[in-house]
Design an enzyme around this catalytic site. Sequence first.
Site, short mmCIF file in Angstrom:
data_model
loop_
_atom_site.label_atom_id
_atom_site.label_comp_id
_atom_site.label_asym_id
_atom_site.label_seq_id
_atom_site.Cartn_x
_atom_site.Cartn_y
_atom_site.Cartn_z
N LYS A 71 0.76 -1.11 0.03
CA LYS A 71 0.12 -0.07 0.06
C LYS A 71 0.82 1.41 -0.04
O LYS A 71 0.47 2.13 -0.43
CB LYS A 71 -0.82 0.16 1.31
CG LYS A 71 -2.09 -0.98 1.08
CD LYS A 71 -3.00 -0.69 2.22
CE LYS A 71 -4.22 -1.56 2.20
NZ LYS A 71 -5.36 -1.23 3.13
N ASP A 107 -10.20 3.79 1.81
CA ASP A 107 -10.52 3.33 3.26
C ASP A 107 -11.17 4.30 3.79
O ASP A 107 -12.23 4.03 4.58
CB ASP A 107 -9.39 2.92 3.95
CG ASP A 107 -8.52 1.47 3.51
OD1 ASP A 107 -9.54 0.64 3.29
OD2 ASP A 107 -7.54 1.05 3.80
N LEU A 220 -12.90 -2.29 13.25
CA LEU A 220 -12.34 -2.41 11.85
C LEU A 220 -12.32 -3.85 11.58
O LEU A 220 -12.08 -4.37 10.36
CB LEU A 220 -11.37 -1.68 11.63
CG LEU A 220 -11.29 -0.34 11.06
CD1 LEU A 220 -12.40 0.75 11.92
CD2 LEU A 220 -10.25 0.34 10.67
P1 NAP Z 1 -0.86 -2.04 10.99
O1 NAP Z 1 -0.54 -0.72 10.16
O2 NAP Z 1 0.12 -3.15 11.03
O3 NAP Z 1 -1.21 -1.31 12.41
C1 NAP Z 1 -1.47 -2.23 13.43
C2 NAP Z 1 -1.77 -1.28 14.77
O4 NAP Z 1 -2.17 -2.06 15.82
C3 NAP Z 1 -0.60 -0.63 15.43
O5 NAP Z 1 -0.84 0.62 15.85
C4 NAP Z 1 -0.24 -1.66 16.52
O6 NAP Z 1 0.45 -0.92 17.54
C5 NAP Z 1 -1.41 -1.97 17.00
N1 NAP Z 1 -1.43 -3.17 17.41
C6 NAP Z 1 -1.08 -4.48 17.11
N2 NAP Z 1 -1.12 -5.57 17.82
C7 NAP Z 1 -1.51 -4.91 18.96
C8 NAP Z 1 -1.71 -5.66 20.16
N3 NAP Z 1 -1.61 -6.80 20.78
N4 NAP Z 1 -2.31 -4.71 21.27
C9 NAP Z 1 -2.63 -3.43 21.15
N5 NAP Z 1 -2.25 -2.93 19.77
C10 NAP Z 1 -1.63 -3.59 18.66
O7 NAP Z 1 -2.27 -2.63 10.59
P2 NAP Z 1 -3.49 -1.84 9.81
O8 NAP Z 1 -3.20 -2.15 8.41
O9 NAP Z 1 -3.60 -0.74 10.26
O10 NAP Z 1 -4.79 -2.75 10.11
C11 NAP Z 1 -5.31 -2.98 11.43
C12 NAP Z 1 -6.70 -3.76 11.25
O11 NAP Z 1 -7.47 -2.94 10.69
C13 NAP Z 1 -6.64 -5.10 10.59
O12 NAP Z 1 -6.94 -6.03 11.48
C14 NAP Z 1 -6.91 -4.81 9.35
O13 NAP Z 1 -7.63 -6.12 8.80
C15 NAP Z 1 -8.28 -4.04 9.77
N6 NAP Z 1 -8.70 -3.30 8.55
C16 NAP Z 1 -10.03 -3.40 8.36
C17 NAP Z 1 -10.51 -2.61 7.18
C18 NAP Z 1 -11.85 -2.94 7.03
O14 NAP Z 1 -12.28 -2.48 5.66
N7 NAP Z 1 -12.74 -3.28 7.81
C19 NAP Z 1 -9.69 -1.83 6.56
C20 NAP Z 1 -8.41 -1.79 6.77
C21 NAP Z 1 -7.97 -2.34 7.87
P3 NAP Z 1 2.15 -0.65 17.76
O15 NAP Z 1 2.34 0.43 17.05
O16 NAP Z 1 2.29 -0.40 19.43
O17 NAP Z 1 2.77 -1.65 17.30
#
Ligand code: NAP
Length: 277
Positions: A71, A107, A220
């Site tokens: 992305k 998004d 999400l």
């Molecule tokens: P990402 O860039 O990897 O970011 C993950 C975030 O979650 C970081 O801020 C991380 O914190 C935090 N995190 C990870 N593990 C954690 C834990 N055990 N406890 C507390 N915080 C934690 O991921 P992303 O792309 O933003 O995606 C996040 C979620 O959104 C995914 O599940 C994805 O499938 C979902 N999503 C859904 C949609 C939809 O259309 N519904 C669209 C986009 C994304 P740190 O900085 O401390 O590591």
Amino acid sequence: MMITAQTRLVGVIGFPIAHTLSPVMHNAAFAALKLDWVYLPLVVPPEQLRAALQGLVALGFAGANLTIPHKTSALAHLDDLSPEAKSLGAVNTVVVAAGRLIGYNTDATGFLAALDEAGCRPHHALVLGAGGAAHAVVYALRQRGVSVTIGNRRPKPAAWLAEKMGAAFLPTWDAFTLSTALTGVDLLVNATPVGQWPVVNESPLPAGVQLPSHLTVFDLVYNPPHTRLLQQARQAGAKTISGLGMLVHQGAAAFSLWTGYPPPTEVMRRAVLAGLG
Ligand code: NAP
């Protein structure tokens, strides 16, 4: 469906790509509108991304979705960006227009469409997470004039995102700080992957956090559609919104960008639900 030389091609470029629901969602939409289009999963490792994007033009694709890990890295290989993609520094949809690659990010619009669908008009929001999804959510909420506080396990990315988006951030990630922050907001958004399949019994909230009943809780995570966090919210008497709506609406926005047709969102939602089993 017959695939012929006239069939228009789109797909999703990712690495790996095993669990994507996008092919099921878009192919159901094409079938419902009787469009001679097909959506393919395209497994592309990072070192082949540039060639794959140029390949979209060479092969006559109408466009593609981009997913993990492409992305952000795709930005360097595109000819133009929408204002959202530029602001977010991330692209989830590419359109091939007159031989040029244009990057979009659907998004933020997908998130707002899901919020509107639920009749939710927030004033103050707490967003958990500071990664790519949180970025789109905070951007979308700030566009609507919502005041936003970001809570993240590591405060540094939260501070960076807050500074960029004109939001506040929590200095620590603990039950007391989160409970206090929740008393002042009407929307809680989980933009972390916590609660996602296969570790479905986890909630992003540390033990002891009280969820006020006046809240709307938007998770999400869409697999499963009813997460541990949404169960906690329901038990507290709060309203809930599943990530499924955002998934469908970000896909619907991409569908319109490629085809120019209004998206059959209910067909797409049913296809995703069926895909989730
Ligand atoms: P990402 O860039 O990897 O970011 C993950 C975030 O979650 C970081 O801020 C991380 O914190 C935090 N995190 C990870 N593990 C954690 C834990 N055990 N406890 C507390 N915080 C934690 O991921 P992303 O792309 O933003 O995606 C996040 C979620 O959104 C995914 O599940 C994805 O499938 C979902 N999503 C859904 C949609 C939809 O259309 N519904 C669209 C986009 C994304 P740190 O900085 O401390 O590591």
